[in-house]
Write an enzyme that holds these catalytic residues in place. Structure first.
Site, mmCIF file in Angstrom:
data_model
loop_
_atom_site.group_PDB
_atom_site.id
_atom_site.type_symbol
_atom_site.label_atom_id
_atom_site.label_comp_id
_atom_site.label_asym_id
_atom_site.label_seq_id
_atom_site.Cartn_x
_atom_site.Cartn_y
_atom_site.Cartn_z
ATOM 1 C CB CYS A 1 -0.965 -0.024 1.169
ATOM 2 S SG CYS A 1 -2.044 -1.475 1.121
ATOM 3 C CB CYS B 1 -12.718 -1.777 6.604
ATOM 4 S SG CYS B 1 -12.899 -2.762 8.109
ATOM 5 C CB ILE C 1 -12.375 -3.175 -2.973
ATOM 6 C CG1 ILE C 1 -11.892 -4.221 -1.965
ATOM 7 C CG2 ILE C 1 -11.933 -3.525 -4.391
ATOM 8 C CD1 ILE C 1 -12.547 -5.574 -2.126
ATOM 9 C CG HIS D 1 -6.518 2.004 0.156
ATOM 10 N ND1 HIS D 1 -5.359 2.619 -0.285
ATOM 11 C CD2 HIS D 1 -6.099 0.947 0.912
ATOM 12 C CE1 HIS D 1 -4.313 1.947 0.189
ATOM 13 N NE2 HIS D 1 -4.737 0.936 0.903
#
Lengths: 378, 378
Positions: free
Chosen positions: B82, B206, B209, B325
């Site tokens: 990441c 969280c 995707i 992200h």
């Protein structure tokens, strides 16, 4: 010119291996660090292409750094298909030269033999531009270089036997390289009659699927073989955009940049490791690197000019064809062979080897990176 | 201190997109080059993590270079999970600072929503050390940070609502970011009652995707927001080797290196983009970056110290949690938000933003890279 040296190197055997990619990276790196005299390592650069797909493992920079106990030093993985190892080396060299780091461990590895051929082929084809090329043409890498070989033979009068002569030369060198994947004696006849892969390329004309790792430690100063220059060029990854398929522009342009930066030319080079992913690619590369005119490379091979006693010995390690081609390791392994030649301790040692050149290709010409080296203290 | 500036930036919308990874990279890069005034680009660095697995495409450096018509300039992809985008930026910065190149295009992208969740989870888990960690423990990233969150709450007295406050803050910022994946209004109650992912983390805790790309052009000179320093650290990718799970050492060490190189400290920073892959990670990061004592980050969140009117606004872009992200793009997108803040044209503009900091994490602490920026002409 610069003031950066290769002060240690380590390599695993190449071939079908039981070890994981991590253990191979660690083995090669420990050898390199030990040979370098266990210096403080300031950064870790890893070259790798397919580990995400074939070995289910990324973050190899951090994993290797941690496994070697090197603390919190910066680390990264670099990818440029089959040029990944050479690209990791180039960036490390640039940053040591710039004074950002004093000492960098550069390692490359690939784990491929754990997967079936279809899976490996799929992974390798990620080195083509799938959107505009592969999904249209259905080409694989052997397919691409088979097309190139047919065209080369048509244009310049080469024959299949000249491809075989490249494969035989490299096999004969690999016989004396203890880490090589293929060390068995062979003959021109066996190579010519081998199972076809993509006409006119047979089994011996294609580099194999291999596992392996290689590593070097580079450092500011003159305590080893000197890195004289680095040249890199990108090229189109799209076959249908190539003006002239007999010309791999990135190879030529990366070499010219490296020659210019070193103030040297082909006539100064005593020994070469170049990217013979296919026998055909070696013939094109010796032309693009400026050693022979376009279309004359096959004649140079026929005359023995690319081996001991000729103009410049090429791929004395056995090359990708017979030493093996664990992709991320390849660029580093080429450099190790040149370093060994300049340190007068190579397999197939070349007499009076003072200046050496390595050339690492990615894709069908998407990347090429060239490094030129001079012997210690020269 | 250095003399390198960000002179152009481009970004796509983040979320579930129809575009390929190539087209997203091209869109963001063209915007960045146009804004930079179409300078001669000397190299192209791409940050990406999973394209080999999820987008069936590697050699993104060469593909982007070719598609933009930039000729044969050097290009490469860098990977550090990441942190891939931040790592590509760091190496570009170091090489421009060193004089190796004048102008570099740094782009990052990820294409993820075309695959099912199981495939994506498998790919992301390549950012753990599979051999010694994942294959033993069966952990995923939400699992790891869920364990961390439970332990943090146990040790320091934080509650689930403090995690929710982070998610709410970032959502409230994302509402005003036109490229953000999630711009819908929400409430603390909705966040607290959302579907659990890994206890105590719920859906809003969280990062999603995402597809997307981001790019910047950096150049020697002072024609833009100045890059004051870069700090990078590696950390163990193996959970069972971590002495203290409340501490992400790489975050702390990368920040300390960047502070030292810039001659600055936390008190000098006016605005931050940090790696909130989970709400818990943001609380730990504001501690590791030196803004709050260990175990006190949740109190800072409760007091509103990490938003406008507090001590230092954090993730005014919406963060990974609500902006989205797309992994390789994240490190570059963080930098774009800081650049926009220092240029006084950000969404959620912070008054008197003169110095900004970005922090990009890879793995569970395998990599962290921090950059500090100063406004143009300062």
């Amino acid at each position: 010119m610069s003031d950066v040296s290769v002060i240690g190197r380590g390599i695993t055997t190449f071939g079908k291996k039981d070890e994981t990619i991590k253990s191979m990276l660690v083995e090669a790196s420990r050898k390199a660090i030990l040979e370098a005299g266990k210096p403080k390592v300031d950064a870790v650069f890893v070259g790798n292409f397919t580990a995400g797909q074939l070995a289910n493992q990324e973050i190899l920079g951090s994993i290797l750094t941690n496994e070697l106990g090197l603390g919190n030093v910066p680390s990264v993985k670099m990818e440029g298909a089959c040029a990944s190892g050479g690209l990791a080396f180039r960036h490390a060299y640039q940053l040591v030269k710039a004074g950002e780091y004093d000492t960098i461990l550069v390692a490359g590895a690939e784990k491929m033999t754990n997967q079936d051929t279809e899976t490996v082929t799929h992974a390798i084809n990620n080195a083509m531009d799938r959107e505009t090329n592969e999904q249209v043409s259905g080409l694989t890498f052997p397919g691409f270089f088979g097309v190139v070989a047919n065209r080369y033979m048509h244009e310049f009068g080469a024959e299949k036997k000249h491809l075989a002569m490249v494969a035989l030369k490299n096999r004969n060198y690999a016989r004396f390289n203890p880490i090589a994947q293929f060390r068995k004696n062979t003959t021109l006849e066996e190579i010519m009659n081998a199972r076809p892969v993509t006409d006119p390329l047979g089994l011996f004309d294609c580099s194999p699927i291999s596992d392996g790792a290689a590593a070097v430690v580079i450092q500011r100063g003159k305590n080893g073989v000197q890195i004289l220059s680095s040249g890199q060029a990108s090229g189109t990854p799209v076959m249908q955009e190539v003006d002239n398929m007999m010309h791999i522009a990135a190879t030529n342009e990366s070499a010219n940049k490296a020659y210019e930066a070193a103030g040297l030319g082909p006539k100064d080079i005593d020994v070469i490791e170049l990217h013979d992913c296919f026998s055909m690619t070696e013939i094109i590369a010796i032309e693009e690197l400026g050693f022979f005119d376009k279309g004359k490379g096959w004649e140079a091979v026929e005359k023995g000019l690319t081996k001991h006693g000729g103009m410049v010995p090429v791929n004395t390690s056995g090359g990708l064809l017979s030493k093996g081609h664990p992709i991320g390791a390849t660029g580093i392994a080429q450099i190790i062979q040149i370093v060994d030649q300049l340190n007068q301790r190579a397999c197939n040692q070349v007499e009076h080897a003072n200046i050496g050149l390595s050339q690492n290709l990615g894709g069908t010409g998407a990347y090429s990176v060239v490094h030129i080296f001079g012997k210690k203290g020269a």
